[in-house]
Design an enzyme around this catalytic site. Structure first.
Site, PDB file in Angstrom:
ATOM      1  N   GLY A 117       0.834  -1.197   0.000  1.00 36.53           N
ATOM      2  CA  GLY A 117       0.000   0.000   0.000  1.00 36.53           C
ATOM      3  C   GLY A 117       0.864   1.239   0.000  1.00 36.53           C
ATOM      4  O   GLY A 117       1.978   1.243  -0.532  1.00 36.53           O
ATOM      5  N   CYS A 118       0.392   2.270   0.616  1.00 31.65           N
ATOM      6  CA  CYS A 118       1.080   3.559   0.693  1.00 31.65           C
ATOM      7  C   CYS A 118       2.496   3.381   1.256  1.00 31.65           C
ATOM      8  O   CYS A 118       2.663   2.836   2.341  1.00 31.65           O
ATOM      9  CB  CYS A 118       0.264   4.484   1.589  1.00 31.65           C
ATOM     10  SG  CYS A 118       1.107   5.954   2.142  1.00 31.65           S
ATOM     11  N   PHE A 119       3.490   3.867   0.532  1.00 28.41           N
ATOM     12  CA  PHE A 119       4.862   3.675   1.024  1.00 28.41           C
ATOM     13  C   PHE A 119       5.160   4.500   2.262  1.00 28.41           C
ATOM     14  O   PHE A 119       6.028   4.163   3.040  1.00 28.41           O
ATOM     15  CB  PHE A 119       5.933   3.835  -0.049  1.00 28.41           C
ATOM     16  CG  PHE A 119       5.900   5.051  -0.932  1.00 28.41           C
ATOM     17  CD1 PHE A 119       5.474   6.293  -0.509  1.00 28.41           C
ATOM     18  CD2 PHE A 119       6.340   4.931  -2.246  1.00 28.41           C
ATOM     19  CE1 PHE A 119       5.488   7.395  -1.342  1.00 28.41           C
ATOM     20  CE2 PHE A 119       6.365   6.021  -3.092  1.00 28.41           C
ATOM     21  CZ  PHE A 119       5.930   7.265  -2.637  1.00 28.41           C
ATOM     22  N   TRP A 120       4.441   5.588   2.478  1.00 31.07           N
ATOM     23  CA  TRP A 120       4.639   6.367   3.704  1.00 31.07           C
ATOM     24  C   TRP A 120       4.345   5.499   4.925  1.00 31.07           C
ATOM     25  O   TRP A 120       5.031   5.580   5.933  1.00 31.07           O
ATOM     26  CB  TRP A 120       3.718   7.572   3.752  1.00 31.07           C
ATOM     27  CG  TRP A 120       3.887   8.594   2.686  1.00 31.07           C
ATOM     28  CD1 TRP A 120       4.990   8.835   1.913  1.00 31.07           C
ATOM     29  CD2 TRP A 120       2.904   9.535   2.267  1.00 31.07           C
ATOM     30  NE1 TRP A 120       4.740   9.858   1.048  1.00 31.07           N
ATOM     31  CE2 TRP A 120       3.466  10.312   1.243  1.00 31.07           C
ATOM     32  CE3 TRP A 120       1.596   9.799   2.662  1.00 31.07           C
ATOM     33  CZ2 TRP A 120       2.775  11.348   0.608  1.00 31.07           C
ATOM     34  CZ3 TRP A 120       0.902  10.820   2.038  1.00 31.07           C
ATOM     35  CH2 TRP A 120       1.491  11.585   1.021  1.00 31.07           C
ATOM     36  N   CYS A 121       3.314   4.677   4.806  1.00 31.70           N
ATOM     37  CA  CYS A 121       2.853   3.865   5.939  1.00 31.70           C
ATOM     38  C   CYS A 121       3.753   2.672   6.197  1.00 31.70           C
ATOM     39  O   CYS A 121       4.028   2.332   7.346  1.00 31.70           O
ATOM     40  CB  CYS A 121       1.422   3.413   5.693  1.00 31.70           C
ATOM     41  SG  CYS A 121       0.299   4.816   5.428  1.00 31.70           S
TER      42      CYS A 121
END
Length: 179
Positions: free
Chosen positions: A10-14
């Site tokens: 999913g979101c790479f920030w997470c």
């Protein structure tokens, strides 16, 4: 010697925020992999125009943390039963995927999927894809939780529960106990 695990959850920030807290992890870089366009840019990847996944490349010391442990953390901190999505993020760019760099990593990825499936009633949809060209994301995406994420409502809703799950399930492998 540093080894690498390349993971899309999913979101790479997470996912970046989770792995930065793991003992033995030396680096976490957000980027793009698995697409058809050279030198992809965030907007094109987010629009689903390139075939890339938002991913992280984790540099780790195998004497401190095993690749298999990183995969177990990966499965524990994202929903590997959602096809091409994580929460509100929808599209193939948010797929759950592992990009092994060696035959041994591929074997361990298959074993990790089997372990994760044993704990799930729904099918695991994580794919194992060939490691291909890695494209680092733009600079403002790196270390996002530390630099910008704590003021981003999306990150505030998604990252702390992932960090809590990490600390609860993998307490002996975590650097800090603070969110």
């Amino acid at each position: 010697m540093t080894e690498y695990a390349t993971l899309a959850g999913g979101c790479f920030w997470c996912t970046e925020a989770v792995f930065k807290d793991v003992i033995g992890v030396q680096s976490v870089e957000s980027g793009y992999i698995g697409g058809t366009v050279d030198d992809p840019e965030y907007r094109s990847v987010c629009n689903g125009d390139t075939g890339h996944a938002e991913a992280i490349r984790v540099g780790f010391d195998p004497a401190q943390v095993r690749y298999a442990d990183l995969l177990d953390i990966f499965f524990a901190t994202h929903d590997a039963t959602q096809l091409n999505r994580q929460g509100n993020d929808v599209g193939t760019q948010y797929r759950s995927a592992i990009f092994p760099e060696t035959v041994e990593q591929e074997e361990q990825a298959n074993q990790a999927i089997a372990r994760a499936q044993a704990d799930q009633s729904k099918p695991i949809v994580t794919t194992i894809e060939p490691f291909d060209r890695w494209w680092p994301a733009e600079g403002y995406h790196q270390d996002y939780w530390e630099t910008s994420g704590r003021s981003n409502p999306y990150c505030l809703a998604v990252i702390p529960p992932k960090l809590q799950k990490l600390r609860k399930s993998f307490a002996a492998q975590v650097r800090t106990q603070l969110a």
